[in-house]
Design a protein around this motif. Structure first.
Motif, PDB file in Angstrom:
ATOM      1  N   VAL B  61       0.868  -1.182   0.000  1.00  0.00           N
ATOM      2  CA  VAL B  61       0.000   0.000   0.000  1.00  0.00           C
ATOM      3  C   VAL B  61       0.903   1.230   0.000  1.00  0.00           C
ATOM      4  O   VAL B  61       1.395   1.647   1.042  1.00  0.00           O
ATOM      5  N   ASP B  62       1.144   1.784  -1.186  1.00  0.00           N
ATOM      6  CA  ASP B  62       2.067   2.910  -1.307  1.00  0.00           C
ATOM      7  C   ASP B  62       1.316   4.188  -1.669  1.00  0.00           C
ATOM      8  O   ASP B  62       1.761   4.960  -2.522  1.00  0.00           O
ATOM      9  N   GLY B  91       0.693  -8.222   3.245  1.00  0.00           N
ATOM     10  CA  GLY B  91       0.450  -6.810   2.978  1.00  0.00           C
ATOM     11  C   GLY B  91       1.410  -5.937   3.755  1.00  0.00           C
ATOM     12  O   GLY B  91       1.682  -6.182   4.931  1.00  0.00           O
ATOM     13  N   VAL B  92       1.963  -4.925   3.080  1.00  0.00           N
ATOM     14  CA  VAL B  92       2.816  -3.948   3.759  1.00  0.00           C
ATOM     15  C   VAL B  92       2.394  -2.555   3.307  1.00  0.00           C
ATOM     16  O   VAL B  92       1.646  -2.412   2.350  1.00  0.00           O
ATOM     17  N   ALA B  93       2.866  -1.530   4.006  1.00  0.00           N
ATOM     18  CA  ALA B  93       2.583  -0.154   3.591  1.00  0.00           C
ATOM     19  C   ALA B  93       3.884   0.623   3.579  1.00  0.00           C
ATOM     20  O   ALA B  93       4.641   0.590   4.549  1.00  0.00           O
ATOM     21  N   ASN B  94       4.173   1.273   2.462  1.00  0.00           N
ATOM     22  CA  ASN B  94       5.368   2.105   2.386  1.00  0.00           C
ATOM     23  C   ASN B  94       5.064   3.563   2.664  1.00  0.00           C
ATOM     24  O   ASN B  94       5.965   4.380   2.740  1.00  0.00           O
ATOM     25  N   VAL B  95       3.770   3.879   2.747  1.00  0.00           N
ATOM     26  CA  VAL B  95       3.353   5.251   3.070  1.00  0.00           C
ATOM     27  C   VAL B  95       2.568   5.173   4.374  1.00  0.00           C
ATOM     28  O   VAL B  95       1.554   4.477   4.449  1.00  0.00           O
ATOM     29  N   ILE B 171       3.354  -6.487  -5.731  1.00  0.00           N
ATOM     30  CA  ILE B 171       2.621  -5.450  -6.471  1.00  0.00           C
ATOM     31  C   ILE B 171       2.587  -4.175  -5.634  1.00  0.00           C
ATOM     32  O   ILE B 171       2.182  -4.191  -4.473  1.00  0.00           O
ATOM     33  N   SER B 172       3.025  -3.088  -6.239  1.00  0.00           N
ATOM     34  CA  SER B 172       3.011  -1.799  -5.550  1.00  0.00           C
ATOM     35  C   SER B 172       1.821  -0.985  -6.047  1.00  0.00           C
ATOM     36  O   SER B 172       1.722  -0.678  -7.233  1.00  0.00           O
ATOM     37  N   CYS B 192      12.723 -10.680  -7.486  1.00  0.00           N
ATOM     38  CA  CYS B 192      11.287 -10.902  -7.287  1.00  0.00           C
ATOM     39  C   CYS B 192      10.513 -10.196  -8.403  1.00  0.00           C
ATOM     40  O   CYS B 192      10.798  -9.044  -8.728  1.00  0.00           O
ATOM     41  N   ARG B 193       9.567 -10.900  -9.018  1.00  0.00           N
ATOM     42  CA  ARG B 193       8.775 -10.270 -10.089  1.00  0.00           C
ATOM     43  C   ARG B 193       7.924  -9.153  -9.481  1.00  0.00           C
ATOM     44  O   ARG B 193       7.409  -9.297  -8.368  1.00  0.00           O
ATOM     45  N   VAL B 194       7.779  -8.075 -10.244  1.00  0.00           N
ATOM     46  CA  VAL B 194       7.086  -6.889  -9.729  1.00  0.00           C
ATOM     47  C   VAL B 194       6.003  -6.430 -10.705  1.00  0.00           C
ATOM     48  O   VAL B 194       6.158  -6.562 -11.920  1.00  0.00           O
ATOM     49  N   ALA B 195       4.902  -5.933 -10.157  1.00  0.00           N
ATOM     50  CA  ALA B 195       3.853  -5.290 -10.962  1.00  0.00           C
ATOM     51  C   ALA B 195       3.442  -4.017 -10.236  1.00  0.00           C
ATOM     52  O   ALA B 195       3.850  -3.796  -9.085  1.00  0.00           O
ATOM     53  N   ALA B 196       2.651  -3.185 -10.903  1.00  0.00           N
ATOM     54  CA  ALA B 196       2.247  -1.927 -10.250  1.00  0.00           C
ATOM     55  C   ALA B 196       0.806  -1.575 -10.573  1.00  0.00           C
ATOM     56  O   ALA B 196       0.286  -1.941 -11.624  1.00  0.00           O
TER      57      ALA B 196
END
Lengths: 210, 280
Positions: B61-62, B91-95, B171-172, B192-196
């Motif tokens: 959750v950015d 789930g993590v939050a960067n904001v 996923i960000s 690690c594969r990434v999506a946005a």
């Protein structure tokens, strides 16, 4: 010495350590990185909060003391910060807590309302700015209108599905070509700036307008 | 000629009023329109759909409440897809200001699918640390406690997952430049594969990363969220937002067309339009 030389030396030493660490795939190297990222940096982050709070308080206290224009807003900012902090610390931050309720019922809608006002400014600005005054402005106008149509289902409904296809092409071909050129330039600039910071040529991060 | 002159210099308050009325009308009308699926959204959906049951996905959750309207529906749509496929979700939050939004989404969707906390999913929240690098090294060490302040050490979800190398996809959901950080750190450093999932104004930035394979997929704004809701067959907030958004875009385009017609009819003379533009 403590204001200039020491921060510059620390910056250089740590920059070199992490630069080298990225290229060394040995257990001691990855363990070192793991320790730094999971244990040391959170401690530094906590100090950053303390510095942030102290700067915030000093800035607003000074405004209130000097009674400069808008000083009453500073009072609101300080009261809000300390009240939210106290509610969170003493009442908890779990789901259903007062802190969460205040966040979701006050902060969240206010920020959403601020952001939604942009739609109105953008509508007015688009109406005035998108005029086919020159060839370049006409291209911008056409691309803008196509993308606006392509990003809503009614666009496909009105154009028989072509709006989203053309929008995707615009994003995938002309947009990507220009973005790649910009990205390469920016990346080279970042490398150059990082090197300047590492070796101490660029010192604006130390403050004092040096 | 009076109308043409009016069209050239419409008072901004008239534009605001018309836009507000159209958005309001769009909210009341229940017009079901066919949703075309864009290739980046399809690509992400297919990637998740092909993951095996029991794989692990990180959802970050950015964003903050300012972008909640666009990004929360995409987070929920992707969560539904993962939980329906029995994929484990971290789930993590960067904001920091987005932490509660993530908690709400996880709680709501987990309830729909009877997913078990700590076993099928866990919401870790936010910590003051370089979160992506921490996840890449050791998730439990970076987050000793989850969002509900429970110790993560003995949680079943972390039995087979130590760090990002054990994660199938991250996923960000971002209203800022966090997808760049996920690409540089999670993808480049830890493989690690990434999506946005990003706001519509940001989406153009990430097409180069999509083409290089650094992003496996991209959800673009509210329309992208509505596309994902269509794919998971659960039309919710994003789909409901499509009617007002369609109406608003049509009004803006109508004003642009009117303004240009007036501009050409009056012989491209310099008028007050340019002078007013500074004040919107």
């Amino acid at each position: 010495m403590f204001r200039r030389q020491l921060p510059l030396a620390l910056c250089f030493v740590f920059a070199v350590i992490f630069l080298v660490q990225s290229f060394v795939n040995k257990p001691w190297s990855t363990e070192f990185a793991s320790k730094m990222f999971t244990e040391i940096t959170p401690v530094m982050g906590t100090f950053a909060i303390a510095i942030g709070i102290s700067t915030f308080v000093n800035y607003h206290m000074a405004k209130m003391r000097r009674k400069v224009e808008g000083w009453r807003y500073s009072t609101v900012a300080l009261v809000a910060m300390f009240a939210m902090g106290a509610i969170g610390i003493f009442g908890g931050i779990d789901t259903g807590s007062l802190s969460e309720k205040l966040f979701l019922s006050v902060f969240s809608p206010m920020q959403g309302a601020m952001f939604s006002l942009l739609a109105f400014f953008m509508a007015s600005a688009a109406y005035r700015a998108f005029r086919a005054r020159t060839f370049e402005a006409t291209l911008l106008l056409l691309a803008g209108v196509i993308v606006m149509l392509g990003r809503v289902p009614i666009g496909d409904y009105l154009t028989g599905g072509s709006a989203s296809v053309v929008t995707e092409w615009l994003l995938k071909v002309p947009n990507m070509a220009s973005k790649r050129a910009i990205l390469l330039g920016v990346s080279l600039g970042m490398v150059a700036t990082s090197l300047k910071i590492m070796v101490g040529i660029e010192r604006s991060w130390l403050g004092g307008g040096d | 000629m009076g109308f043409i002159r009016w069209c050239l210099n419409v008072d901004r308050r008239v534009i605001y009023l018309l836009l507000a009325a159209t958005i309001g009308l769009g909210m009341c009308v229940d017009w079901k329109m066919t949703m075309s699926i864009s290739p980046p959204v399809r690509s992400l959906y297919d990637h998740i759909d092909k993951l095996k049951e029991g794989s692990t996905v990180v959802l970050s959750v950015d964003y903050d409440p300012g972008s909640e309207a666009e990004l929360q529906p995409m987070l929920m749509a992707v969560l539904r897809h993962c939980m329906k496929k029995k994929i484990k979700v971290i789930g993590v939050a960067n904001v920091m200001t987005g932490t509660s939004l993530g908690a709400d989404a996880f709680k709501a969707v987990a309830k729909e699918y009877n997913a078990k906390d700590e076993e099928d999913y866990v919401y870790l929240g936010f910590v003051y640390a370089p979160i992506i690098l921490g996840l890449g090294e050791d998730i439990v060490a970076t987050f000793p406690l989850d969002f509900a302040q429970k110790p993560t050490k003995d949680m079943p979800i972390f039995k087979k997952v130590k760090n990002l190398k054990d994660v199938s996809l991250a996923i960000s959901f971002a209203s800022n430049a966090m997808p760049d950080a996920w690409i540089m750190q999670a993808y480049t450093r830890y493989g690690c594969r990434v999506a946005a999932g990003v706001t519509a104004v940001q989406a153009a930035e990430y097409y180069p990363n999509l083409d290089t394979g650094q992003l496996v997929g991209l959800i673009n704004g509210l329309k992208g969220a509505a596309e994902y809701e269509t794919l998971v067959n659960k039309p919710e907030r994003a789909m409901r937002g499509m009617n007002p958004q369609s109406a608003a875009h049509v009004v803006i385009i109508a004003f642009i067309v009117l303004g240009n017609i007036a501009y050409f009819v009056t012989g491209r003379k310099k008028t007050g339009g340019a002078a007013q533009s500074a004040g919107h």
